[in-house]
Design a protein around this motif. Sequence first.
Motif, short mmCIF file in Angstrom:
data_model
loop_
_atom_site.label_atom_id
_atom_site.label_comp_id
_atom_site.label_asym_id
_atom_site.label_seq_id
_atom_site.Cartn_x
_atom_site.Cartn_y
_atom_site.Cartn_z
N LEU A 1 0.85 -1.20 0.00
CA LEU A 1 0.00 0.00 0.00
C LEU A 1 0.87 1.24 0.00
O LEU A 1 1.70 1.43 0.90
CB LEU A 1 -0.91 0.01 1.23
N THR B 1 -9.27 3.93 -2.70
CA THR B 1 -8.05 3.21 -3.04
C THR B 1 -7.89 3.08 -4.54
O THR B 1 -8.83 2.72 -5.25
CB THR B 1 -8.07 1.81 -2.39
N ARG C 1 -3.42 5.03 -1.73
CA ARG C 1 -4.52 5.62 -0.98
C ARG C 1 -4.10 6.99 -0.45
O ARG C 1 -3.00 7.15 0.06
CB ARG C 1 -4.90 4.72 0.20
N ALA D 1 -5.57 -6.74 -1.73
CA ALA D 1 -5.87 -5.45 -1.11
C ALA D 1 -5.88 -5.56 0.41
O ALA D 1 -5.36 -4.69 1.12
CB ALA D 1 -7.21 -4.92 -1.61
N PHE E 1 -1.38 -0.98 -4.26
CA PHE E 1 -2.55 -0.11 -4.18
C PHE E 1 -2.08 1.23 -3.62
O PHE E 1 -1.07 1.30 -2.91
CB PHE E 1 -3.61 -0.72 -3.28
N GLU F 1 -5.93 1.17 -7.67
CA GLU F 1 -5.16 -0.03 -8.01
C GLU F 1 -4.07 0.38 -9.00
O GLU F 1 -4.35 0.91 -10.06
CB GLU F 1 -6.08 -1.08 -8.64
#
Length: 197
Positions: A7, A71, A89, A51, A87, A73
Amino acid sequence: MKLSAGLLLYRPVPGGVEVLLVHMGGPFWAGKDDHAWSIPKGEYDEGEDPAAVAVREFTEELGDPPPGGPTLELGSARQSNKTVTVFARPGDFDAAAAVSNTFTLQWPPRSGRFQEFPEVDRAEWFDLPTAAGKLVKGQVVFLTRLADRLAGSDRGSEGGWPGDEVGFAPLCRPQTSPSVDEEAASGRSAADPKEPR
């Protein structure tokens, strides 16, 4: 082929965004800076939700869960002997307060002495050009993809992208565009085979 998910947290700054990276722990990475940082990530088994794994590994490596939010991708890329899925964010995180989990390693090699080391020894925010020089080469592609997404190349029919509602401004592609070395090892060696899971 091993599977890994991560992430990439990003936040707005004047003129663009910054991304949160972690410096890999262990004796091999001590004293190294260029291409010695990673997106918080970790390995997972076939059938797991990448995820969910990305959030789990972020939490393990930084000591707290990431902020919630929309989020993006960013797809997958090969890094050394694994396929990494990332991912992104929007959100903020106190990098100075990060506390990582640990791993055990025989160090020095063949010494019979086992020591514990943090999976990551620090976290820090970087602008995209700086981050391109910090990240292991196999992950640099995700910065380009993030920049493209935020610049609008993948916007939906309404012209928006996740983050609009919290005031993120579009940004340009990174000023530096290192080639993605698909075979570049993340720095793993016989001396220290550990990298973020």
